[in-house]
Design a protein around this motif. Structure first.
Motif, PDB file in Angstrom:
ATOM      1  N   THR A  52     -38.613  22.647 -33.174  1.00 18.51           N
ATOM      2  CA  THR A  52     -38.730  22.564 -35.457  1.00 18.51           C
ATOM      3  C   THR A  52     -39.949  21.739 -34.768  1.00 18.51           C
ATOM      4  OG1 THR A  52     -37.858  20.499 -35.397  1.00 18.51           O
ATOM      5  CG2 THR A  52     -36.296  22.418 -34.907  1.00 18.51           C
ATOM      6  N   GLN A  53     -40.120  21.816 -36.122  1.00 18.82           N
ATOM      7  CA  GLN A  53     -41.767  21.636 -36.365  1.00 18.82           C
ATOM      8  C   GLN A  53     -41.887  20.215 -36.532  1.00 18.82           C
ATOM      9  OE1 GLN A  53     -42.271  22.554 -40.555  1.00 18.82           O
ATOM     10  NE2 GLN A  53     -43.348  24.333 -40.498  1.00 18.82           N
ATOM     11  N   ASN A  54     -40.956  19.276 -35.913  1.00 16.58           N
ATOM     12  CA  ASN A  54     -40.961  18.189 -35.668  1.00 16.58           C
ATOM     13  C   ASN A  54     -40.243  17.979 -34.387  1.00 16.58           C
ATOM     14  OD1 ASN A  54     -42.114  16.908 -38.476  1.00 16.58           O
ATOM     15  ND2 ASN A  54     -39.315  17.975 -38.842  1.00 16.58           N
ATOM     16  N   LYS A  92     -32.617  30.310 -38.763  1.00 14.20           N
ATOM     17  CA  LYS A  92     -33.440  30.886 -39.002  1.00 14.20           C
ATOM     18  C   LYS A  92     -34.838  29.607 -39.354  1.00 14.20           C
ATOM     19  CE  LYS A  92     -31.226  33.311 -42.471  1.00 14.20           C
ATOM     20  NZ  LYS A  92     -30.565  34.042 -43.309  1.00 14.20           N
ATOM     21  N   GLN A  93     -34.432  28.734 -39.947  1.00 14.74           N
ATOM     22  CA  GLN A  93     -35.623  27.810 -40.334  1.00 14.74           C
ATOM     23  C   GLN A  93     -36.922  27.667 -39.334  1.00 14.74           C
ATOM     24  OE1 GLN A  93     -34.667  23.814 -42.354  1.00 14.74           O
ATOM     25  NE2 GLN A  93     -36.067  23.141 -41.827  1.00 14.74           N
ATOM     26  N   ASN A  94     -36.412  27.638 -38.246  1.00 13.72           N
ATOM     27  CA  ASN A  94     -37.090  27.143 -37.291  1.00 13.72           C
ATOM     28  C   ASN A  94     -38.013  28.758 -36.792  1.00 13.72           C
ATOM     29  OD1 ASN A  94     -37.794  23.986 -37.419  1.00 13.72           O
ATOM     30  ND2 ASN A  94     -35.347  24.150 -36.742  1.00 13.72           N
ATOM     31  N   TYR A  95     -37.691  29.405 -36.620  1.00  6.44           N
ATOM     32  CA  TYR A  95     -37.635  30.704 -36.064  1.00  6.44           C
ATOM     33  C   TYR A  95     -37.605  32.144 -37.469  1.00  6.44           C
ATOM     34  CZ  TYR A  95     -36.532  28.239 -32.568  1.00  6.44           C
ATOM     35  OH  TYR A  95     -36.216  27.478 -30.708  1.00  6.44           O
ATOM     36  N   TYR A 200     -44.663  30.671 -21.751  1.00  9.69           N
ATOM     37  CA  TYR A 200     -44.639  31.670 -22.967  1.00  9.69           C
ATOM     38  C   TYR A 200     -45.067  31.415 -23.972  1.00  9.69           C
ATOM     39  CZ  TYR A 200     -40.572  30.001 -24.222  1.00  9.69           C
ATOM     40  OH  TYR A 200     -39.119  28.905 -24.305  1.00  9.69           O
ATOM     41  N   PRO A 201     -45.907  32.027 -25.187  1.00 10.86           N
ATOM     42  CA  PRO A 201     -45.889  32.100 -26.847  1.00 10.86           C
ATOM     43  C   PRO A 201     -44.414  31.428 -27.725  1.00 10.86           C
ATOM     44  CG  PRO A 201     -46.944  33.783 -25.346  1.00 10.86           C
ATOM     45  CD  PRO A 201     -45.804  33.237 -24.487  1.00 10.86           C
ATOM     46  N   GLN A 202     -44.715  29.663 -27.717  1.00  9.78           N
ATOM     47  CA  GLN A 202     -44.396  29.267 -28.513  1.00  9.78           C
ATOM     48  C   GLN A 202     -44.749  28.795 -29.892  1.00  9.78           C
ATOM     49  OE1 GLN A 202     -42.731  25.147 -26.851  1.00  9.78           O
ATOM     50  NE2 GLN A 202     -40.994  26.429 -25.778  1.00  9.78           N
TER      51      GLN A 202
END
Length: 232
Positions: A52-54, A92-95, A200-202
């Motif tokens: 996640t962003q956090n 859904k929120q994080n991807y 890998y790209p993340q």
């Protein structure tokens, strides 16, 4: 005739190292009749991590309380909490901004729409989904369908003997408590997995390994993920 077998509990949305092992095996024995363990750093039965962003965050399957010693295949899901919607909302929120969100998310929606009563059944649905997405061809049997009388390494050998295994492919984490003598006595060769986690790209900053396999799929898509898993 050589026959390589993997024996492992039915974890939830497992990380890519587990599926890497399946690529090199002929049979996966689902260890579904051993004690359910939770509340430790090694407990992945009803949870796995996403990014996640956090930082990383647990994606959790809510289960009913059960006595200590309850077997995995007797653990029931808790439907008093809408954990399925909570999980899908968190994913859904994080991807949603990932490149392959529209390709992968429908598979998760289908998974969470399945009616299951117990944890093992739901986890196996998640494993089967990922086996399909990674294009892995492997036979599956359940330890609960096999008759065994022993424990620990001796029980693994009992299982392997019944399915006529010549090789046992194990994750390196098992080295700490591995006893090779029963395998030697049964003429079964132990192979230790050789897995180097790919980068890998993340989304969300610096690369973070050992997440649920869905992280790879959302970021790289089905075709590229298959190649990454195979080290291509």
């Amino acid at each position: 005739m050589n026959k390589t077998v993997v024996i492992h509990q039915p974890d939830f949305l497992s990380y890519i190292g587990f599926f890497h092992r399946l690529l090199y095996a002929d049979l996966y024995i689902v260890l579904d009749d051993v004690q359910f363990v939770k509340g430790t750093s090694q407990s992945w039965m009803n949870r796995d991590k996403i990014k996640t962003q956090n930082g990383d965050k647990w994606l959790t399957v809510t289960i009913q309380k059960s006595p200590t010693g309850t077997k995995i295949n007797d653990i029931l899901l808790n439907d008093t909490i809408d954990w399925k919607k909570q999980n899908l909302d968190l994913i859904k929120q994080n991807y949603r901004k990932s490149e392959y969100f529209k390709e992968i998310f429908p598979y998760l929606e289908e998974l969470y729409s399945i009616e299951c009563k117990n944890l093992s059944e739901f986890n196996m649905a998640s494993i089967q989904m990922l086996i399909k997405l990674f294009d892995i061809n492997i036979a599956i049997k359940y330890s609960s369908d096999l008759k065994t009388t022993k424990t620990k390494s001796e029980r693994l050998v009992e299982i392997l003997t019944q399915v006529e295994a010549s090789h046992y492919l194990s994750g390196v984490g098992a080295k700490d408590y591995h006893d090779n003598k029963p395998f030697d006595d049964a003429n079964i060769e132990v192979i230790w997995q050789d897995f180097n986690h790919p980068v890998y790209p993340q989304l969300h900053g610096e690369f973070m390994p050992y997440l649920s396999s869905i992280d790879l799929l959302f970021n790289c898509g089905i075709e590229k993920s298959r190649k990454i898993l195979r080290g291509i």
